[in-house]
Design a protein around this motif. Sequence first.
Motif, PDB file in Angstrom:
ATOM      1  N   VAL A  56      46.806 -55.738  18.367  1.00  0.00           N
ATOM      2  CA  VAL A  56      46.481 -55.068  19.626  1.00  0.00           C
ATOM      3  C   VAL A  56      44.979 -54.792  19.653  1.00  0.00           C
ATOM      4  O   VAL A  56      44.405 -54.332  18.667  1.00  0.00           O
ATOM      5  N   ALA A  57      44.351 -55.088  20.786  1.00  0.00           N
ATOM      6  CA  ALA A  57      42.958 -54.719  21.022  1.00  0.00           C
ATOM      7  C   ALA A  57      42.913 -53.862  22.286  1.00  0.00           C
ATOM      8  O   ALA A  57      43.552 -54.179  23.293  1.00  0.00           O
ATOM      9  N   SER A  58      42.179 -52.772  22.218  1.00  0.00           N
ATOM     10  CA  SER A  58      42.087 -51.882  23.366  1.00  0.00           C
ATOM     11  C   SER A  58      40.690 -51.294  23.445  1.00  0.00           C
ATOM     12  O   SER A  58      39.927 -51.324  22.468  1.00  0.00           O
ATOM     13  N   GLY A  59      40.385 -50.732  24.588  1.00  0.00           N
ATOM     14  CA  GLY A  59      39.069 -50.124  24.728  1.00  0.00           C
ATOM     15  C   GLY A  59      38.823 -49.655  26.140  1.00  0.00           C
ATOM     16  O   GLY A  59      39.680 -49.750  27.019  1.00  0.00           O
ATOM     17  N   TYR A  60      37.633 -49.139  26.349  1.00  0.00           N
ATOM     18  CA  TYR A  60      37.249 -48.688  27.681  1.00  0.00           C
ATOM     19  C   TYR A  60      35.735 -48.723  27.829  1.00  0.00           C
ATOM     20  O   TYR A  60      34.980 -48.761  26.848  1.00  0.00           O
ATOM     21  N   SER A  61      35.304 -48.724  29.075  1.00  0.00           N
ATOM     22  CA  SER A  61      33.896 -48.563  29.436  1.00  0.00           C
ATOM     23  C   SER A  61      33.874 -47.583  30.602  1.00  0.00           C
ATOM     24  O   SER A  61      34.186 -47.944  31.736  1.00  0.00           O
ATOM     25  N   ASN A  62      33.526 -46.350  30.302  1.00  0.00           N
ATOM     26  CA  ASN A  62      33.563 -45.268  31.288  1.00  0.00           C
ATOM     27  C   ASN A  62      32.168 -44.697  31.490  1.00  0.00           C
ATOM     28  O   ASN A  62      31.287 -44.851  30.637  1.00  0.00           O
ATOM     29  N   GLY A  63      31.979 -44.048  32.588  1.00  0.00           N
ATOM     30  CA  GLY A  63      30.684 -43.425  32.830  1.00  0.00           C
ATOM     31  C   GLY A  63      30.662 -42.663  34.133  1.00  0.00           C
ATOM     32  O   GLY A  63      31.683 -42.513  34.810  1.00  0.00           O
ATOM     33  N   GLY A  64      29.470 -42.187  34.471  1.00  0.00           N
ATOM     34  CA  GLY A  64      29.345 -41.468  35.727  1.00  0.00           C
ATOM     35  C   GLY A  64      28.146 -40.543  35.736  1.00  0.00           C
ATOM     36  O   GLY A  64      27.305 -40.549  34.825  1.00  0.00           O
ATOM     37  N   ARG A  65      28.091 -39.730  36.798  1.00  0.00           N
ATOM     38  CA  ARG A  65      26.999 -38.784  36.977  1.00  0.00           C
ATOM     39  C   ARG A  65      27.564 -37.396  37.273  1.00  0.00           C
ATOM     40  O   ARG A  65      28.492 -37.255  38.057  1.00  0.00           O
TER      41      ARG A  65
END
Length: 810
Positions: free
Chosen positions: A330-339
């Motif tokens: 299993v490979a998982s992840g995220y790319s989150n961000g904001g202001r």
Amino acid sequence: MKLLFTSIYTLLLTITCTVTALAQTSKITGTLNDGAAKPVEFATVSLLRAADSSIVKGALSNEKGNYAFDNVAKGSYVIKATSVGYNTGKSAAFTVDGTGAVTVQVITMAEAGKTLNTVNVNATKPLIERKVDRTVMNVENSVLAAGNTALEILERAPGVTIDKDDNISLRGKQGVTIMINDKLTYLSQAQLATLLRSTDGTTIASIEIITNPSAKYDAAGNSGIINIKLKKNKQKGTNGSLTAGYARGHANRDNMSLNLNHKNGPLNVFGTFSRGDNNRYRELLIDRVVANPDTPIFNQLTKMPTFNYYNNFNIGADLETSSKNTVGVVASGYSNGGRDINDNHTERRSGTGILRSYLNTSSLMNQRYKNLAFNLNDRFKIDTLGQELGADLDYSKFSNNNIAEYNTYYFTPDGKPDPAADKKPLLLRNQTPSSIEIYSGKVDYTKPLSKTWKLESGLKFSSVKTDNDLRAQKFNGTDFENDAGRTNRFIYTEQIAAAYTNISHQFKGGSIQVGLRAENTESDGNLLGVQQIKRSYLNFFPSLFINRSLGKKHDLGFTYSRRIDRPNYDDLNPFIYYLDPFTFNQGNAFLKPQYTNNFELNYTYNKTIDVSLGYSLTTDVITELILTKGNFTFQTNDNLRTQKSYNVNIFSPFQITKWWSGNINFNGFYLGFKSNSTTGNVDNGRVAFTAKTTQTFTVGKFKAELVGDYRSSLVYGIYYLFPRYAVDAGLSRSFANKKLNVKVALNDVFNTMRNDLNSNALGNNFSIRQKSDTRVFRVNVTYNFGSTTIKARQHRSGAEAEKGRVNSGN
């Protein structure tokens, strides 16, 4: 309250009658096949009384078509089996005499031709299910799950509350361990909240609440474990679902998710991707009195709009290398961000309320959070008797980068810039790159020692390294320069080696399980050039589970476990993070782990009404404190001496008519805190309660849900928390032979949900009034496509305890 007293009376009565009420029982086993020697997998199997066909127990057949019922009393019975795509199977009547195990003749279930596409399956799981060792909230059946985030759904779970800082409590106590697909999250509380806020509710299958985990689980979490199970397609062939949604609160929000699965022979490939924009708004009002004769009163109003986005993925494959072995990756992840854009206005007043001066602080924070994780797992069935060996290897890396600007301007009461030398505009800039690396490996072994005895044992090792680098700058009139007084780098490493053993025994009318887990921790917190603290400690965590059936409708259980909560990584960093010139946050490198002994007595009537009585004692309890020094107010964490908790929890589902059902959950509790420390004396306690009810209405092709949630006022540490309550409503309808589903919902219908508190302890005198963006209208559309046959393997991996202490952003 009548239900409470009646249930407690029945509980006490059944305890005294245990010796005389036991009935002789037997185990029933059997097999289902399709007439061509192929097993019928995951069929619904019911044990019926032969006399009136009433249901006694239910079970599912496994991959080999086998099923079993334990602790069956004397009598005459019939087995009935159903499964989509097969005709109903039924056994001949047989008798249980209590003298030994009973094997039912093989039941044949012929395939139901080629008419699968016309089969309508109307049975659904209830929203809330009470099982022997946990409470399960079946999210994927809920109208209210559509468009909500995992954090918002979790707030509706039985016994769960979330405070103004997104700290999660279970039955009134903080210290909850959050797992995702049976894996620890290794995140700090703030980071965990960010991850849950960026997890689309449409990707969640269920939420499991385990108040007293066994020794097989990591010992972290004084109030228990909440396990979030993500959806995984259960059919062979190629299939999936696509969901899109829109929401409107203070600002627009949107969400989208794609779930795909392909199963062909021994190979199963699956994947999920979700993205969304989760914009929110919050207003924070703080009134405080400080020890300053000129301006003792501070009135602070902060408007806090946030504009966040998330992109999450999870892909994997399972390969059956033989009939006994399955390998998965299993490979998982995220790319989150904001202001985050904060506009703060602080007024400084005299004791009589006269305005002396004020200041405005505007801040802009740009945040980026990334994660990539890999899991390799193997499950080997050593024999057909249930002996099994499992292994997991996990690696995760989190990379966070926050850039913040703080601009403060001082004014006189008439609105002119303050001419004082120490009131010149203060312009600050912070850059805080950080990284977390986690390595984890575990092995689990299961061996049935006999028909009634089973051994479970395992080993686990995890290694965590966090690197937080605060680069602070200050404007000197012409340019930004390094601010040595605020710049720091904090590196923390931790290794935990663990081993556990569980021994369980099934006997007539009940079961017992005894477990012991040992964890050795080595940690090193290093504020480079300033302070370094190393720790090494070995702890043992026993557990005990006893279940007893007292007749047809009465079940009694007792559980005990010892737990530990280690400080979050960010809380150990002793450096100061300024929010404005008078407010800051400071970590505490001397924080010690807290330890809890949990006891729970559980009674279930007729497999539906559940009553539990609990007591826990926590020592060195880690508690958030807000302290005042002169004009300055700062937030930190410290170890109070003890926390005592008493609670009674009542859960009862109900069915009013064929189209109206629901459940009620009541939790009454007392929390008491005591401490004699360098920060001062604390002796606080108060009785409080939470109450939740869910109403489900099915009329024709429409399904509606109504959820009410109330939490009374309570005391936690040095805080007095005001009552809070909310009502949610939702409606759904399916189209195109249930392939297309449309859901609409309104959260916090009356806009009543608030997080308000006061504090008058440890020299404090302040109040906080906070209103978040809680009334939100949502519409979600889901389309299911592809084939609809057999179920794929579900996997549980091993690196989730450490991830729960990291920040994921958003």
